[in-house]
Design an enzyme around this catalytic site. Structure first.
Site, PDB file in Angstrom:
ATOM      1  CD  GLU A 175      -2.768  -0.777   2.659  1.00 19.09           C
ATOM      2  OE1 GLU A 175      -2.915  -0.096   2.773  1.00 19.09           O
ATOM      3  OE2 GLU A 175      -4.136  -1.989   2.372  1.00 19.09           O
ATOM      4  CD  GLU A 381      -3.448  -5.560   3.640  1.00 20.01           C
ATOM      5  OE1 GLU A 381      -3.719  -4.835   4.335  1.00 20.01           O
ATOM      6  OE2 GLU A 381      -2.834  -5.067   4.538  1.00 20.01           O
TER       7      GLU A 381
HETATM    8  C1  FCB Z   1      -4.258  -2.163   6.101  1.00 21.53           C
HETATM    9  C2  FCB Z   1      -2.943  -2.284   6.550  1.00 21.53           C
HETATM   10  C3  FCB Z   1      -2.210  -3.612   7.124  1.00 21.53           C
HETATM   11  C4  FCB Z   1      -3.904  -2.993   8.195  1.00 21.53           C
HETATM   12  C5  FCB Z   1      -5.037  -2.754   6.865  1.00 21.53           C
HETATM   13  C6  FCB Z   1      -6.629  -3.086   8.060  1.00 21.53           C
HETATM   14  O1  FCB Z   1      -4.601  -0.763   5.317  1.00 21.53           O
HETATM   15  O2  FCB Z   1      -2.171  -2.756   5.047  1.00 21.53           O
HETATM   16  O3  FCB Z   1      -1.737  -3.386   7.498  1.00 21.53           O
HETATM   17  O4  FCB Z   1      -4.134  -2.078   9.109  1.00 21.53           O
HETATM   18  O5  FCB Z   1      -5.944  -2.095   6.477  1.00 21.53           O
END
Ligand code: FCB
Length: 480
Positions: A175, A381
């Site tokens: 990210e 994620e």
């Molecule tokens: C993302 C991050 C991760 C976590 C999630 C909830 O943006 O990559 O580390 O904090 O959100």
């Protein structure tokens, strides 16, 4: 396009053979052992100690003690039937001070972690940078400076050399939007700067660091290793169909998505982004060879998705609404989009206040499949925070999380049916952990962690997810 299934939840959905069922974590959020075995400070160690920046002054000093409990955690992953595990390597642990000599003890931790994973039949997926920049490199200017990208590539080579005999799946950055725009724009993340030009410079040097790291990794890794990057792409919706609101979508797409997709996949920054930010910078920090250095072949692209983003253009003379879900700050993380307002998407919400809407994940995956059909995708994620607490018998029942994951996996399945080449899904997160500026107040884990004893208890969602991972067949979660 397949017409939406009238009740996809009622049907058992089979995923392609070999689809990876994983969970994700990151070093600072779980490891603790902040000063052990030669680890030096990162920008998050400093940020946590800056009054008012992190909820209750929480820090990652102990986190959930994964550095000492990694064996137990790998056993848990095996019990959950995971076929892959995405973790990050702490740069200040394996190359203290950011540019000094390697720390063998730091590298040994990840060597052993990878060995334990492989012995349990779990594929290790290593991310090189999940936001823990060594403090010395921030003191020398941080990501707004070109040297940081060069240091990052050198660290990538060092990590690749040390671990490439056992880790075949690599991700450069997690990210970079958050690193650049929350770290240097709105300042809600470390290092907490609020300077739109620094944020744009950081975005470019993260892009450059990514490209240089891909080349560095390929030069040291075996030919069958795979290299990727994880982006938190924004699934955008206009508040109304008006031209003004559609222009807000275009602006946020430029500074939220195409600022990375453009250079990494297509060879340059979008013209409209350069125009939107021309009053801030002439982008002369982009040197002639940079586009080629950034656009390196990737083996897959990681997509992180939590919630859609609804935007409008605020009428002249009014203040735009700033509910963008990225924390409170008077400074904006969106350079060149000052008049854009952010609105709550409809639907239920998680404990982060984020709307639950799996259609955004479907849209991102299918749009990428259309724009880059040759590039395999992995959901690196997706998950949800809920205020989970043990019941009187000690069990943790979290039906909301299972329902959230189920709905998003239905969306992934539909994207695959509609032609997206999605190879795996990594649930955020394996364990309850340190949620950045929210400290330990938000629980994202499949496994509950008692913050006093650090005892681990798989939640009911973990048992449900284990059944999906073992069979590759998605069933609607039942009562616990
Ligand atoms: C993302 C991050 C991760 C976590 C999630 C909830 O943006 O990559 O580390 O904090 O959100």
């Amino acid at each position: 396009m397949t017409p939406p299934d009238p009740d996809p939840a009622a049907t058992a959905l089979r995923f392609p053979p070999g689809f990876h069922w994983g969970a994700a974590t990151s070093a600072y959020q779980i490891e603790g052992a902040a000063t052990e075995d030669g680890r030096t400070r990162s920008i998050w160690d400093t940020f946590c100690r800056t009054p008012g920046k992190v909820h209750r002054g929480d820090t990652g000093d102990v986190a959930v003690d994964h550095y000492r409990r990694s064996r137990e955690d790998v056993r848990l992953m095996a019990e959950l039937g995971l076929t892959a595990y995405r973790f990050s390597i702490a740069w200040p642990r394996v190359r203290p001070t950011g540019s000094g000599p390697a720390s063998q003890r730091g590298l040994d931790f990840y060597r052993r972690l990878a060995d334990d994973l492989l012995a349990a039949g779990i594929t290790p997926v290593a991310t090189l940078y999940h936001w823990d920049l060594p403090q010395e490199l921030e003191d020398a200017g941080g990501w707004p400076e070109r040297r940081t990208a060069e240091h990052f590539a050198a660290y990538a080579a060092l990590a690749g050399e040390a671990l490439g005999d056992r880790v075949t799946e690599w991700t450069t950055l997690n990210e970079p939007w958050c690193s650049a725009f929350l770290g240097y724009g709105s300042g809600v993340h470390a290092p907490g700067r609020t300077d739109p030009v620094a944020a744009l410079r950081a975005a470019h040097h993260l892009n450059l660091g990514h490209g240089l790291a891909v080349s560095a990794l390929r030069s040291v890794l075996p030919a069958d290793a795979r290299v990727s990057v994880s982006l938190n792409l924004h699934a955008l919706r206009p508040l109304t169909p008006s031209a003004a609101d559609r222009d807000a979508v275009r602006r946020i797409d430029a500074v939220g998505n195409r600022v990375f997709l453009g250079p990494m996949l297509d060879g340059g920054y979008p013209e409209d982004l350069l125009a939107d930010t021309a009053h801030l910078t002439d982008w002369s920090f982009v040197r002639p060879g940079d586009p080629a250095a950034i656009r390196r072949r990737l083996d897959w692209l990681g997509v992180n998705y939590y919630t859609p983003t609804v935007v409008s253009t605020a009428p002249e003379g009014t203040d735009p609404v700033r509910a963008d879900g990225h924390g409170a700050s008077s400074a904006s993380p969106w350079p060149g989009a000052d008049r854009v307002g952010f609105h709550q998407a409809p639907g239920g919400r998680t404990a982060m206040g984020w709307a639950v809407d799996p259609s955004g994940l479907y849209e991102l995956l299918t749009a990428l499949a259309r724009s880059h059909p040759e590039l395999p995708l992995v959901v690196t994620e997706n998950g949800a925070a809920y205020p989970d607490a043990p019941g009187p018998d000690g069990a943790v029942d979290d039906p909301d999380r299972a329902a959230f994951v189920h709905a998003h996996l239905v969306a992934v399945h539909r994207a695959i049916a509609d032609g997206a080449d999605v190879r795996g899904y990594f649930l955020w997160s394996l364990l309850d952990n340190f949620e950045w500026a929210y400290g330990y107040a938000k629980r994202f884990g499949l496994v509950h962690v008692d913050l006093r004893t650090l005892a681990r208890t798989p939640k009911s969602s973990a048992r449900w997810y284990a059944a999906v991972a073992r069979t590759g067949v998605l069933h609607r979660p039942g009562p616990a």
